[in-house]
Design an enzyme around this catalytic site. Structure first.
Site: not given
Ligand SMILES: *[C@@H]1O[C@H](CO)[C@@H](O)[C@H](O)[C@H]1NC(C)=O
Ligand SMILES: *[C@@H]1O[C@H](CO)[C@@H](O)[C@H](O)[C@H]1NC(C)=O
Ligand SMILES: *[C@@H]1O[C@H](CO)[C@@H](O)[C@H](O)[C@H]1NC(C)=O
Ligand SMILES: *[C@@H]1O[C@H](CO)[C@@H](O)[C@H](O)[C@H]1NC(C)=O
Ligand SMILES: *[C@@H]1O[C@H](CO)[C@@H](O)[C@H](O)[C@H]1NC(C)=O
Ligand SMILES: *[C@@H]1O[C@H](CO)[C@@H](O)[C@H](O)[C@H]1NC(C)=O
Ligand SMILES: *[C@@H]1O[C@H](CO)[C@@H](O)[C@H](O)[C@H]1NC(C)=O
Ligand SMILES: *[C@@H]1O[C@H](CO)[C@@H](O)[C@H](O)[C@H]1NC(C)=O
Ligand SMILES: *[C@@H]1O[C@H](CO)[C@@H](O)[C@H](O)[C@H]1NC(C)=O
Ligand SMILES: *[C@@H]1O[C@H](CO)[C@@H](O)[C@H](O)[C@H]1NC(C)=O
Length: 598
Positions: A288, A292, A515
């Site tokens: 994740e 990002d 995401s």
């Protein structure tokens, strides 16, 4: 079904037990949760401690809302004149009577002012107490609850003195049974990868249709060739939770593949909130945060990026490492709101959320009000819309917890908060459609009414839709997402791929989820803010009124796909706004041109 019956039975037993206890004099029940699907494992030890979060009524949230709408309306002469921290806090600081009443109540239980911690606006008080004291204070019984591997401390219901109803919006953790999820970074399996049609490589787009890289996104969203200039003042923030780590070595490895000129120059600042951690061992990066930090850096370098890692799984049981549950959006909002104006990033991306129905409405409203207060200071907040379309694939979850025979789609929070910009997911390059490996989160809030800025766009969609899904959703709720961006097949560098694809020791793999969409859209917004700041204009701040009234003309309308889920095909995408891909994906060049007139 059996499980629902059992939880109903447990619920009624719990209700009986509570009813059997006499209500304390002067107290009244403030809130009660159906705790749908949770099992009560029995009373918590009285000597455990927890931190109570007390939301004191804000004096003038309406005033803040009015100022925010006025200053983000491109037709207004006040457009772009964001409020300062002091102005925002002046509007939402509780009345003295509210503060005094709450302080008196706490003092009556031996909690003096010296043990309280306050939010910067004074609208939240935090106090660490034992379970024994919390039980007395709230006339309740804290228990240990369990569901799907999560073990949490909650009271399920709570009461406060009747005269405090006028002064307190909510006290948590009591009735909050939400579980925070990351919206993806769902790794593609070998099967997913081999299902990709590699023959679609073209001379113009290379392998972009099957492997999304920085080059692909720069070209697709037309940021290619733009080099940030306002890097001294224009910052981008990435919010992380649940122990996700961003690793600098992995970032450099990623950049050497996808943005070589930034290798060794790019870096991010780490801010740890509520005992969050961000270790830099060679195996520490999680998919994740890799997604990002790598894509925001790759798309916006040399823009400065701050990585905010919020730790502290609710309800802050310091003595039990195995107590998991939802991490806390409130801790992040409280921390970021305390930053002085010149330290506040203008753009934020967050890829986490919970099903709205699991969050107590008064708590969701107060967290959303906290996001509004940030937005009013000129911050653009992007949140991923979720990866389950209108709800889980498993339709048995898609019910109203207060009436299990009422079917109901499950919108996500904070994606449903009207003061943020919610980002859905697309795939395929260059002809974008809604994602298909999972479903772009979308739908209508049950908590927040439809804001005026989207009234026209949403009404148009609803009349086009007709009565197909009537009964599943609240047509008067805030529709989301607002916009979209690519959400699958992103190539990242993360330790997870040492095991998935380790034949040559590479850490490269493909991931997806909204995401991926949120940091991508946020990166384009950060570049737009760079344009604004380098023209000595204020940052864009709250985007939605501008997006729905003008900037939609600078978005690519996505018309194919749906937000399938809850064993339905969900809402279909169509021309104009839809609850799958919102108003569409960004075209930086067009957006820059449209911004000239602001
Ligand atoms: C991209 O891939 C999809 C399959 O995922 C395919 O349907 C589409 O035609 C491809 N687009 C191009 C432009 O090659
Ligand atoms: C990156 O930034 C951190 C501070 O956030 C600093 O400790 C570290 O030395 C920097 N690394 C490089 C390679 O500049
Ligand atoms: C952080 O950890 C310290 C020491 O373990 C503890 O005293 C403190 O309460 C924690 N704070 C939060 C917000 O979790
Ligand atoms: C990670 O570091 C450990 C110890 O420093 C080392 O043994 C290991 O080989 C490293 N792994 C990789 C993939 O570099
Ligand atoms: C926490 O973990 C310990 C050790 O694994 C276990 O004995 C205990 O039951 C767990 N507590 C809860 C509430 O799950
Ligand atoms: C769907 O969820 C229900 C309730 O938790 C469960 O009993 C059932 O097995 C699930 N079905 C599938 C196909 O996962
Ligand atoms: C629960 O939902 C069903 C189906 O919509 C409805 O018929 C029933 O009246 C509802 N029950 C209550 C108590 O609201
Ligand atoms: C539908 O949304 C409106 C606006 O937020 C709200 O007032 C109403 O209570 C909602 N209805 C239901 C059944 O959730
Ligand atoms: C390692 O394997 C990956 C995926 O199969 C490939 O993209 C990459 O080029 C390989 N790296 C080296 C150094 O051979
Ligand atoms: C899913 O939908 C199909 C077709 O409409 C239906 O037969 C099936 O019973 C549904 N499953 C659930 C769990 O609702």
């Amino acid at each position: 079904m059996r499980r629902s019956l059992r939880s109903l039975l447990l619920l009624s037993l719990a209700a009986l037990a509570l009813a059997a206890r006499e209500q304390r004099a002067g107290y009244a029940c403030k809130d009660r949760s159906a705790a749908h699907g949770w099992r009560n494992l029995g009373p918590a030890r009285p000597d455990r401690t927890l931190t109570l979060e007390i939301a004191l009524k804000q004096s003038n949230f309406e005033g803040l809302h009015e100022q925010l709408m006025l200053r983000s309306d491109p037709e207004s002469t006040l457009y772009g004149q964001h409020l300062s921290q002091a102005e925002v806090e002046g509007l939402i600081h509780p009345e003295e009577e509210t503060r005094a009443s709450v302080l008196q109540w706490l003092a009556d239980h031996g909690l003096g002012e010296e043990v309280l911690r306050w939010s910067s606006a004074g609208d939240w008080a935090f106090v660490t107490v034992t379970v024994e004291l919390a039980n007395r204070l709230l006339d309740t019984e804290y228990s240990i609850w369990h569901k799907d591997g999560h073990t949490i401390l909650r009271s399920g219901a709570y009461s406060i003195p009747h005269e405090l109803f006028a002064h307190i919006d909510t006290i948590q953790p009591t009735t909050d049974f939400s579980i925070m999820r990351k919206h993806g970074a769902v790794p593609m399996t070998d099967e997913d990868v081999s299902a990709l049609d590699l023959s679609t490589a073209s001379s113009e787009w290379g392998t972009c249709n099957t492997t999304v890289t920085i080059d692909c996104l720069q070209k697709l969203y037309k940021t290619e060739g733009y080099f940030p200039r306002a890097v001294e003042v224009n910052h981008l923030g990435v919010a992380a939770y649940l122990g996700d780590d961003a690793n600098l070595d992995d970032l450099n490895e990623f950049l050497s593949l996808q943005r070589p000129e930034a290798v060794g120059h790019a870096n991010f600042t780490t801010v740890l909130i509520s005992n969050g951690t961000n270790p830099q061992t060679n195996l520490s990066g999680t998919t994740e945060s890799a997604l990002d930090i790598q894509f925001t850096t790759g798309l916006t370098w040399p823009t400065h990026i701050t990585f905010y890692e919020t730790g502290g799984t609710r309800p802050h049981l310091f003595d039990a490492a195995n107590m998991t549950g939802s991490a806390n959006f409130l801790d992040w909002v409280t921390y970021v709101s305390s930053l002085p104006d010149d330290q506040l990033p203008s753009t934020f991306s967050t890829s986490y959320g919970s099903e709205e129905v699991t969050v107590p409405i008064d708590y969701a409203q107060r967290v959303c009000a906290g996001l509004a207060a940030l937005t009013a200071r000129g911050v653009s907040l992007m949140y991923s819309s979720g990866d389950s379309g209108v709800g889980y694939a498993n339709a048995s979850f898609c019910v109203d917890p207060n009436n299990l025979s009422q079917k109901m789609f499950l919108p996500n929070f904070p994606a449903s908060c009207p003061y943020i910009t919610s980002v859905g997911g697309t795939q395929n390059i260059p002809n974008e459609v809604a994602v298909t490996r999972f479903a772009s989160g979308g739908g209508f809030s049950n908590f927040f009414g439809r804001p005026s800025y989207q009234d026209k766009a949403v009404s148009k969609y609803l009349s086009w839709l007709g009565s197909d899904l009537t009964g599943w959703y609240n047509a008067s709720g805030r529709g989301f997402p607002d916009v979209a961006a690519q959400g699958d097949r992103f190539q990242i560098v993360a330790p997870a791929y040492l095991t998935v694809k380790s034949s040559n020791g590479t850490k490269i793999g493909l991931v997806g989820g909204t995401s991926a969409s949120s940091p991508t859209f946020a990166s384009v917004v950060a570049l737009l803010n760079d344009v604004r700041r380098s023209q000595r204009k204020p940052a864009l701040g709250f985007l939605n009124p501008l997006l729905y009234s003008r900037l939609y003309l600078g978005l690519n309308d996505i018309t194919v796909g749906s937000s399938f889920g809850c064993n339905t095909t969900g809402f279909p995408a169509t021309h104009g706004w839809d609850p799958v891909t919102g108003l569409g994906t960004p075209d930086f060049q067009k957006l820059v041109a449209l911004m000239e007139f602001l």
